[in-house]
Write a protein that holds these residues in place. Structure first.
Motif, PDB file in Angstrom:
ATOM      1  N   ASP A  85      41.738  26.568  49.505  1.00 38.36           N
ATOM      2  CA  ASP A  85      42.848  25.620  49.408  1.00 38.36           C
ATOM      3  C   ASP A  85      43.652  25.793  48.131  1.00 38.36           C
ATOM      4  O   ASP A  85      44.866  25.584  48.110  1.00 38.36           O
ATOM      5  N   ALA A  86      42.979  26.167  47.036  1.00 36.77           N
ATOM      6  CA  ALA A  86      43.679  26.383  45.777  1.00 36.77           C
ATOM      7  C   ALA A  86      44.253  27.795  45.683  1.00 36.77           C
ATOM      8  O   ALA A  86      44.934  28.130  44.710  1.00 36.77           O
ATOM      9  N   GLN A  87      43.962  28.631  46.668  1.00 39.34           N
ATOM     10  CA  GLN A  87      44.538  29.973  46.776  1.00 39.34           C
ATOM     11  C   GLN A  87      44.157  30.901  45.611  1.00 39.34           C
ATOM     12  O   GLN A  87      44.989  31.641  45.095  1.00 39.34           O
ATOM     13  N   TRP A  88      42.876  30.873  45.215  1.00 38.77           N
ATOM     14  CA  TRP A  88      42.432  31.831  44.214  1.00 38.77           C
ATOM     15  C   TRP A  88      41.021  32.287  44.533  1.00 38.77           C
ATOM     16  O   TRP A  88      40.295  31.653  45.296  1.00 38.77           O
ATOM     17  N   MET A  89      40.659  33.403  43.940  1.00 38.76           N
ATOM     18  CA  MET A  89      39.286  33.896  44.031  1.00 38.76           C
ATOM     19  C   MET A  89      38.942  34.548  42.704  1.00 38.76           C
ATOM     20  O   MET A  89      39.826  34.913  41.921  1.00 38.76           O
ATOM     21  N   ALA A  90      37.668  34.688  42.446  1.00 36.86           N
ATOM     22  CA  ALA A  90      37.196  35.332  41.225  1.00 36.86           C
ATOM     23  C   ALA A  90      36.027  36.234  41.585  1.00 36.86           C
ATOM     24  O   ALA A  90      35.241  35.912  42.478  1.00 36.86           O
ATOM     25  N   SER A  91      35.921  37.359  40.885  1.00 36.16           N
ATOM     26  CA  SER A  91      34.867  38.312  41.250  1.00 36.16           C
ATOM     27  C   SER A  91      34.475  39.165  40.065  1.00 36.16           C
ATOM     28  O   SER A  91      35.300  39.496  39.214  1.00 36.16           O
ATOM     29  N   ASN A  92      33.204  39.517  40.008  1.00 35.55           N
ATOM     30  CA  ASN A  92      32.734  40.544  39.084  1.00 35.55           C
ATOM     31  C   ASN A  92      32.108  41.689  39.871  1.00 35.55           C
ATOM     32  O   ASN A  92      31.306  42.456  39.346  1.00 35.55           O
ATOM     33  N   THR A  93      32.475  41.767  41.161  1.00 34.71           N
ATOM     34  CA  THR A  93      31.927  42.787  42.060  1.00 34.71           C
ATOM     35  C   THR A  93      32.860  43.992  42.120  1.00 34.71           C
ATOM     36  O   THR A  93      34.017  43.858  42.539  1.00 34.71           O
ATOM     37  N   PRO A  94      32.421  45.171  41.708  1.00 38.17           N
ATOM     38  CA  PRO A  94      33.283  46.359  41.723  1.00 38.17           C
ATOM     39  C   PRO A  94      33.745  46.720  43.137  1.00 38.17           C
ATOM     40  O   PRO A  94      33.047  46.454  44.123  1.00 38.17           O
ATOM     41  N   LEU A  95      34.914  47.341  43.223  1.00 39.70           N
ATOM     42  CA  LEU A  95      35.461  47.731  44.515  1.00 39.70           C
ATOM     43  C   LEU A  95      34.536  48.654  45.298  1.00 39.70           C
ATOM     44  O   LEU A  95      34.399  48.498  46.515  1.00 39.70           O
ATOM     45  N   PRO A  96      33.867  49.628  44.659  1.00 40.14           N
ATOM     46  CA  PRO A  96      32.939  50.486  45.426  1.00 40.14           C
ATOM     47  C   PRO A  96      31.833  49.690  46.118  1.00 40.14           C
ATOM     48  O   PRO A  96      31.387  50.057  47.206  1.00 40.14           O
ATOM     49  N   VAL A  97      31.386  48.595  45.488  1.00 39.01           N
ATOM     50  CA  VAL A  97      30.360  47.756  46.111  1.00 39.01           C
ATOM     51  C   VAL A  97      30.931  47.070  47.347  1.00 39.01           C
ATOM     52  O   VAL A  97      30.259  46.979  48.385  1.00 39.01           O
ATOM     53  N   LEU A  98      32.181  46.596  47.256  1.00 36.67           N
ATOM     54  CA  LEU A  98      32.826  45.979  48.418  1.00 36.67           C
ATOM     55  C   LEU A  98      32.988  46.992  49.543  1.00 36.67           C
ATOM     56  O   LEU A  98      32.825  46.666  50.715  1.00 36.67           O
ATOM     57  N   GLU A  99      33.335  48.219  49.186  1.00 35.38           N
ATOM     58  CA  GLU A  99      33.476  49.270  50.198  1.00 35.38           C
ATOM     59  C   GLU A  99      32.143  49.520  50.904  1.00 35.38           C
ATOM     60  O   GLU A  99      32.100  49.715  52.118  1.00 35.38           O
ATOM     61  N   ASP A 100      31.067  49.507  50.132  1.00 39.57           N
ATOM     62  CA  ASP A 100      29.741  49.686  50.734  1.00 39.57           C
ATOM     63  C   ASP A 100      29.412  48.535  51.687  1.00 39.57           C
ATOM     64  O   ASP A 100      28.840  48.743  52.762  1.00 39.57           O
ATOM     65  N   LEU A 101      29.761  47.304  51.294  1.00 39.74           N
ATOM     66  CA  LEU A 101      29.501  46.141  52.144  1.00 39.74           C
ATOM     67  C   LEU A 101      30.266  46.237  53.451  1.00 39.74           C
ATOM     68  O   LEU A 101      29.752  45.894  54.516  1.00 39.74           O
ATOM     69  N   CYS A 102      31.509  46.682  53.373  1.00 41.29           N
ATOM     70  CA  CYS A 102      32.327  46.782  54.588  1.00 41.29           C
ATOM     71  C   CYS A 102      31.892  47.945  55.480  1.00 41.29           C
ATOM     72  O   CYS A 102      32.142  47.929  56.683  1.00 41.29           O
ATOM     73  N   GLY A 103      31.242  48.928  54.890  1.00 37.90           N
ATOM     74  CA  GLY A 103      30.837  50.089  55.675  1.00 37.90           C
ATOM     75  C   GLY A 103      29.396  50.061  56.133  1.00 37.90           C
ATOM     76  O   GLY A 103      28.956  50.954  56.862  1.00 37.90           O
ATOM     77  N   ASN A 104      28.653  49.023  55.726  1.00 39.85           N
ATOM     78  CA  ASN A 104      27.225  48.982  56.053  1.00 39.85           C
ATOM     79  C   ASN A 104      26.831  47.559  56.437  1.00 39.85           C
ATOM     80  O   ASN A 104      26.644  46.707  55.573  1.00 39.85           O
ATOM     81  N   ASP A 105      26.731  47.290  57.736  1.00 42.33           N
ATOM     82  CA  ASP A 105      26.383  45.944  58.201  1.00 42.33           C
ATOM     83  C   ASP A 105      24.988  45.526  57.759  1.00 42.33           C
ATOM     84  O   ASP A 105      24.732  44.339  57.524  1.00 42.33           O
ATOM     85  N   ALA A 106      24.069  46.477  57.656  1.00 45.47           N
ATOM     86  CA  ALA A 106      22.711  46.145  57.211  1.00 45.47           C
ATOM     87  C   ALA A 106      22.745  45.628  55.780  1.00 45.47           C
ATOM     88  O   ALA A 106      22.045  44.676  55.429  1.00 45.47           O
ATOM     89  N   LEU A 107      23.563  46.272  54.941  1.00 43.52           N
ATOM     90  CA  LEU A 107      23.701  45.820  53.558  1.00 43.52           C
ATOM     91  C   LEU A 107      24.388  44.455  53.509  1.00 43.52           C
ATOM     92  O   LEU A 107      23.987  43.573  52.747  1.00 43.52           O
ATOM     93  N   ALA A 108      25.408  44.279  54.354  1.00 46.59           N
ATOM     94  CA  ALA A 108      26.142  43.011  54.370  1.00 46.59           C
ATOM     95  C   ALA A 108      25.264  41.847  54.828  1.00 46.59           C
ATOM     96  O   ALA A 108      25.479  40.700  54.427  1.00 46.59           O
ATOM     97  N   SER A 109      24.270  42.124  55.651  1.00 49.92           N
ATOM     98  CA  SER A 109      23.404  41.059  56.164  1.00 49.92           C
ATOM     99  C   SER A 109      22.576  40.400  55.061  1.00 49.92           C
ATOM    100  O   SER A 109      22.063  39.296  55.252  1.00 49.92           O
ATOM    101  N   SER A 110      22.446  41.072  53.919  1.00 45.88           N
ATOM    102  CA  SER A 110      21.682  40.497  52.813  1.00 45.88           C
ATOM    103  C   SER A 110      22.536  39.597  51.923  1.00 45.88           C
ATOM    104  O   SER A 110      22.017  38.925  51.032  1.00 45.88           O
ATOM    105  N   VAL A 111      23.838  39.582  52.161  1.00 44.38           N
ATOM    106  CA  VAL A 111      24.744  38.753  51.361  1.00 44.38           C
ATOM    107  C   VAL A 111      24.542  37.278  51.713  1.00 44.38           C
ATOM    108  O   VAL A 111      24.377  36.925  52.882  1.00 44.38           O
TER     109      VAL A 111
END
Length: 287
Positions: A221-247
């Motif tokens: 609702d406030a239209q912001w996000m914050a992260s300390n997660t590197p982009l390569p980690v996000l790429e891994d999450l999007c490319g690996n459902d098994a890894l994403a299931s642990s989130v």
């Protein structure tokens, strides 16, 4: 009344058990671990996560297997957010067996109403505030003569079958992001993208715990996000459902969201810019 929970995650089982315990005196929930080819234990009412049961999309075979497993018992059928194929269930069949279709993401009141409707065998559906636009029936599947009785969360209205085009390069609204995974027929949206879309649709601030060190905080609702997660980690999450299931994704207090982000040293950025970057860098690779 004994309610059997089929195909739900452990977290969903706990949450639903608490909901039933508080709102339905005398009702009890029990988790079912039976596989797709195994018979379900007897129960007065079932809650079946169709994807968790291995029936993510409707087919005649999947419907036949589901009805055989339920053996005439009433049920709440929980369908994935980005799939409308289970709307092909015949409305007369749903009425006669007291089946209620509920799409993710749903709220507490949606599930409570669905449980009561299935248990009572009521034919009148609980209408959402805004009706979602039904997508075309899958190739080879004839639509039912009348619309199935569906309980849907109001947020599903934003998930149109054809995603809108972002109005400005570099920005994507939460509604556009939720619709984006349906843009590529034949490609299953990554699990992480689906999880994030469902969490955004609820409008509550939430924290995504990727690992002990890597986290993200979203305030839709406030239209912001914050992260300390590197982009390569996000790429891994999007490319690996098994890894994403642990989130893990948990709702956090509105007043604590910004304080927590600052405490963890997370840089703040506009939500729409982040969603545009994530959607275009990940999903467009599958186009």
């Amino acid at each position: 009344m004994n309610v059997a929970l089929v195909g739900l995650t452990t977290r969903e089982e706990v949450a639903l058990g608490m909901l039933v315990g508080k709102s339905q005196p005398g009702w009890q929930c029990s988790a079912v671990t039976a596989g797709l080819d195994e018979s379900l234990p007897p129960a007065d009412l079932y809650v079946v996560d169709l994807a968790g049961r291995g029936m993510r999309r409707w087919t005649e075979e999947a419907q036949s297997d589901l009805l055989k497993a339920l053996d005439g018992a009433p049920a709440v059928l929980v369908a994935p957010a980005f799939d409308q194929t289970w709307s092909a269930l015949d409305s007369h069949l749903m009425k006669s067996q007291s089946l209620v279709l509920l799409h993710k993401p749903y709220g507490t009141e949606d599930m409570r109403a669905a449980l009561k409707q299935a248990a009572a065998g009521r034919a009148t559906p609980v209408q959402p505030k805004a009706l979602p636009v039904a997508p075309p029936a899958p190739h080879g599947v004839l639509p039912p003569a009348s619309a199935p009785r569906v309980i849907a969360s109001p947020v599903m209205a934003a998930m149109s079958p054809s995603p809108p085009v972002a109005q400005e390069d570099g920005k994507m609204t939460a509604g556009e992001f939720q619709a984006r995974p349906g843009a590529f027929p034949g490609h299953e949206p990554p699990l992480f993208m689906r999880m994030l879309g469902e969490a955004l649709a609820l409008h509550n601030p939430f924290e995504v715990r990727v690992s002990f060190l890597n986290r993200m905080i979203f305030h839709p609702d406030a239209q912001w996000m914050a992260s300390n997660t590197p982009l390569p980690v996000l790429e891994d999450l999007c490319g690996n459902d098994a890894l994403a299931s642990s989130v893990e994704i948990d709702t956090i207090d509105d007043k604590d969201a910004m304080a927590r982000a600052l405490r963890l040293g997370m840089p703040i950025e506009p939500l729409e810019s982040f969603l545009w970057k994530l959607a275009h860098e990940q999903l467009d690779k599958k186009a």
